[in-house]
Scaffold this active site. Structure first.
Site, PDB file in Angstrom:
ATOM      1  N   LYS A 176     -22.793  -0.690 -10.712  1.00 33.08           N
ATOM      2  CA  LYS A 176     -22.413   0.290 -10.137  1.00 33.08           C
ATOM      3  C   LYS A 176     -21.543   1.039  -9.509  1.00 33.08           C
ATOM      4  CE  LYS A 176     -25.733   2.170  -7.610  1.00 33.08           C
ATOM      5  NZ  LYS A 176     -26.015   3.400  -8.146  1.00 33.08           N
TER       6      LYS A 176
ATOM      7  N   THR B  39     -23.615   1.259  -3.338  1.00 33.39           N
ATOM      8  CA  THR B  39     -23.718   0.694  -2.650  1.00 33.39           C
ATOM      9  C   THR B  39     -22.490  -0.245  -2.519  1.00 33.39           C
ATOM     10  OG1 THR B  39     -24.630  -1.653  -2.913  1.00 33.39           O
ATOM     11  CG2 THR B  39     -23.676  -0.923  -4.463  1.00 33.39           C
ATOM     12  N   ASP B  40     -22.265  -0.751  -1.079  1.00 30.88           N
ATOM     13  CA  ASP B  40     -21.867  -1.597  -0.337  1.00 30.88           C
ATOM     14  C   ASP B  40     -21.142  -2.431  -1.208  1.00 30.88           C
ATOM     15  OD1 ASP B  40     -23.669  -3.126   0.128  1.00 30.88           O
ATOM     16  OD2 ASP B  40     -23.060  -3.386   2.232  1.00 30.88           O
ATOM     17  N   GLU B  41     -21.584  -2.997  -2.051  1.00 25.98           N
ATOM     18  CA  GLU B  41     -21.466  -3.984  -3.262  1.00 25.98           C
ATOM     19  C   GLU B  41     -20.189  -3.818  -4.207  1.00 25.98           C
ATOM     20  OE1 GLU B  41     -24.339  -6.148  -4.433  1.00 25.98           O
ATOM     21  OE2 GLU B  41     -25.549  -5.710  -3.500  1.00 25.98           O
TER      22      GLU B  41
ATOM     23  N   TYR C 223     -24.647  -6.437 -11.335  1.00 26.31           N
ATOM     24  CA  TYR C 223     -24.983  -5.414 -11.243  1.00 26.31           C
ATOM     25  C   TYR C 223     -23.961  -4.102  -9.837  1.00 26.31           C
ATOM     26  CZ  TYR C 223     -27.111  -2.767  -6.590  1.00 26.31           C
ATOM     27  OH  TYR C 223     -26.946  -1.783  -5.764  1.00 26.31           O
TER      28      TYR C 223
END
Length: 357
Positions: free
Chosen positions: A163, A133-135, A159
């Site tokens: 990741k 993810t970009d997060e 989260y």
């Protein structure tokens, strides 16, 4: 090829599985634990296809994972299984650590053992594609350039931290053991079959019920939006052409603030399912922001565009129109999904009131 997809009954995974079965000659081994976000209905049209096999398995059980690879001997493994909702990670981070970190470790070890036992063309062909993810990059100020593949990781939530940890494991297994990995970081996905804790289906569901449409803070948090079918095609492209050890950003090139997205959804609903007494914008309510809410995500996908020649087929407007139409045509699906959920979630009261995905 024999392609194993973890999380293949989830939102993004099921889109990928449907494409692999209907648009290629590959055999798909679909591995999913079937948590609240996994739904076999998302596999409509391919679930009983002769080139699709479903295995209900928890990737956090290492012996089960090892057995699956020994049984099916895949040519590639695409890893999408993950706990992915930020607000849930804030309320209960343990499941995110277990699934996203321990589960990824189990897959890497089983894949390494499988790959090391291969010879010749089978060994050369094998790939482990990890979907992230970009997060993991943290957030951006309005004037900052988008994240690239070289941006340092600064995750903000349990989260995104889990990741980020899994990404580092994947890269380490390539550097240390030579495992032929590919890694992708994608922007916010939207489209059919998305569980109604995420922003778009949640807004659609609440609007149709006449419930308030809560928006965190002032709604100025900005996200880059990617239509899920475009994401699935990008993953297929990267699996076929990507360079082992390389990471690729997947972007829809569609930055919008959360408030802009909610207004766009209301406009579509006003057109396609008008309420006789009011416009849906009247339902918008601003609520206190969530802890650690990132301001902006944006991805630079130049590497993917230039090196591999992929670009999204859908604009934000075309993808949004398809998405709203799908949910209006599948209201029974939303109700069935929510009927099997915890009562507090079905009521829309727990975790986030406006999940940004």
């Amino acid at each position: 090829m024999r392609i194993m997809v973890t999380g293949g009954a989830g939102f993004i995974g099921s889109a990928l599985v449907r494409q692999l079965v209907t648009e290629t000659d590959n055999t798909v081994i679909n591995v999913d634990k079937l948590t609240y976000a996994g739904n076999l209905e998302s596999l409509a049209g391919v679930r009983f296809h002769p080139r699709h096999t479903f295995e209900r398995t928890d990737i956090c059980e290492p012996e089960e994972v090892r057995h699956l690879l020994e049984k099916h001997r895949p040519d590639a493994l695409i890893h999408l299984a993950a706990e992915s909702h930020v607000d849930r990670s804030i309320a209960g981070p343990g499941a995110f650590i277990r699934t996203n970190i321990q589960g990824t470790f189990n897959l890497l070890e089983a894949a390494r053992a499988h790959w090391e036992g291969l010879t010749g063309p089978e060994r050369e062909r094998f790939r482990f594609l990890h979907v992230s993810t970009d997060e993991v990059f943290g957030d951006l100020a309005p004037e900052d350039p988008p994240f690239t593949e070289h941006t340092a990781y600064t995750p903000s939530s349990p989260y995104s931290a889990s990741k980020a940890s899994s990404d580092h494991l994947v890269q380490a297994w390539h550097r240390t053991y030579g495992l032929p990995v590919l890694l992708t970081n994608c922007s916010n996905n939207y489209g059919p079959y998305q569980y109604p804790e995420k922003l778009m289906p949640l807004v659609i569901l609440k609007a149709l019920r006449g419930d308030p449409l809560p928006v965190y803070g002032t709604g100025e948090q900005s996200r880059d939006w990617l239509y899920v079918e475009d994401h699935a095609r990008a993953l297929r492209h990267i699996l076929d052409r990507g360079r082992p050890g390389r990471s690729y950003n997947i972007s829809g090139a569609c930055e919008r603030t959360n408030l802009e997205v909610v207004h766009a959804l209301c406009a579509q609903l006003n057109r396609l399912a008008p309420h006789p007494e009011y416009s849906y914008e009247r339902l918008i309510r601003f609520v206190p922001d969530r802890p650690g809410h990132d301001r902006r995500y944006a991805l630079d996908a130049t590497r993917l565009f230039q090196e591999l020649g992929w670009r999204p087929a859908e604009s934000f407007e075309s993808g949004l129109a398809k998405t709203v139409r799908w949910y209006l045509d599948h209201r029974d699906w939303m109700e069935r999904v929510l009927h099997g959920s915890p009562a507090h979630w079905a009521a829309g009261e727990a975790y986030g009131r406006e999940a940004t995905g």
